[in-house]
Write a protein that holds these residues in place. Structure first.
Motif, PDB file in Angstrom:
ATOM      1  N   LYS A  91       3.276 -12.128  -4.753  1.00  0.00           N
ATOM      2  CA  LYS A  91       4.004 -11.210  -4.055  1.00  0.00           C
ATOM      3  C   LYS A  91       3.717 -10.222  -3.195  1.00  0.00           C
ATOM      4  CE  LYS A  91       7.823  -7.690  -5.118  1.00  0.00           C
ATOM      5  NZ  LYS A  91       8.430  -6.968  -6.468  1.00  0.00           N
ATOM      6  N   ILE A  95       4.609 -10.315   1.030  1.00  0.00           N
ATOM      7  CA  ILE A  95       4.935  -9.039   1.661  1.00  0.00           C
ATOM      8  C   ILE A  95       3.990  -8.589   3.077  1.00  0.00           C
ATOM      9  CG2 ILE A  95       5.101  -6.652   1.555  1.00  0.00           C
ATOM     10  CD1 ILE A  95       6.048  -6.879  -1.490  1.00  0.00           C
ATOM     11  N   SER A 159      -1.470  -3.168   1.751  1.00  0.00           N
ATOM     12  CA  SER A 159      -0.070  -3.329   1.231  1.00  0.00           C
ATOM     13  C   SER A 159       0.489  -1.934   1.607  1.00  0.00           C
ATOM     14  CB  SER A 159      -0.245  -3.469  -0.503  1.00  0.00           C
ATOM     15  OG  SER A 159      -1.256  -2.403  -0.961  1.00  0.00           O
TER      16      SER A 159
END
Length: 286
Positions: A91, A95, A159
């Motif tokens: 995930k 992203i 992130s």
């Protein structure tokens, strides 16, 4: 032919060094071509070559950062599985790729429609020299500004880059797409520093951003050029790409180790000195 291959090796070395150090690969290739010219190729091939040679540099990023950019995973706890697809996807990496693609939008849209116009207007020694000097000054100013900030909080993971951050970095990349000599990596690193990224993570995000950006630019150039290579042109292109790949691996490792303890100001000074030398040579000597 041997001499032309040696020239391709030289261009590959220059590409591998200058693509990742924030000193402009395209600018250096254009400047070196003023003195070292490929004799057995057409002007159209040279225009394509100085972009497509970057594919070798891209492969270096893919090799070194494979575990951080490849989204397919076997760890089901950290993954998502879209309906109808048998594979699991990390995930966080998915992203990250969305943010990378968002950052590519400004340069992709403008470059697709105005690439030839910008090349005709700005791909010359005078514009390259000005871009080298201006962004050299920008590196020094931004680093001095960063050092004066008290209790600076930097974003330590990719992130944590927001979509707004990605757009801002993408706009800086657009500047580099328009003005050769700016340096794509230099422009995006400056953008990353201004929004609070640490040096290593600004550089790392720049590496990731290069993959779709340089791949898209290379494919566009190949399509415009066509695939009617002569045997000499194909050998020259492959040699340049292979050398740029090997040199890029070493340079990326060097840069990431260097910026852990040092800032980007030396690159700024280098750009200023080189820009002044270029202006002096082309305006006064020639």
């Amino acid at each position: 032919m041997l001499l032309e291959i040696l020239k391709a090796v030289l261009f590959g070395v220059i590409e591998g060094i200058t693509e990742w150090l924030p000193i402009s690969s395209t600018g250096h290739l254009i400047l070196v071509e003023q003195f070292v010219k490929l004799e057995k190729v057409s002007p159209e091939f040279w225009s394509m070559f100085q972009v497509v040679i970057q594919l070798g540099a891209i492969l270096a990023v893919v090799l070194l950062y494979w575990n951080k950019i490849w989204p397919i995973t076997r760890n089901k706890k950290e993954a998502i599985q879209p309906k109808g697809i048998g594979s699991y996807f990390n995930k966080n990496i998915m992203i990250l790729w969305i943010k990378i693609l968002v950052a590519c939008i400004p340069a992709a849209v403008i470059g697709l429609f105005f690439d030839e116009i910008f090349e005709a207007l700005f791909y010359n020694p005078f514009c390259i020299a000005l871009a080298l000097i201006l962004f050299g000054i920008a590196f020094i100013v931004v680093e001095n500004w960063n050092q004066k900030k008290e209790n600076k909080k930097t974003k330590e993971r990719n992130s944590q880059i927001t979509y707004k951050d990605a757009i801002i970095i993408g706009i800086f990349q657009l500047i580099a797409a328009i003005f050769p000599g700016t340096s794509r990596s230099g422009a995006t690193i400056i953008g990353g520093l201004l929004i609070g990224l640490s040096r290593p993570n600004a550089a790392e995000f720049t590496f990731y951003l290069a993959i779709p950006t340089m791949l898209g630019a290379s494919l566009l150039k190949l399509v415009k050029f066509g695939f009617g290579f002569t045997s000499a042109e194909l050998i020259i292109l492959l040699v340049g790409m292979i050398v740029s790949f090997l040199v890029s691996v070493l340079v990326i490792k060097f840069l990431m180790n260097y910026i852990k303890k040092h800032d980007f100001k030396p690159f700024g000074y280098y750009r200023i000195v080189l820009g002044i030398a270029v202006l002096f040579y082309f305006c006064l000597v020639r």
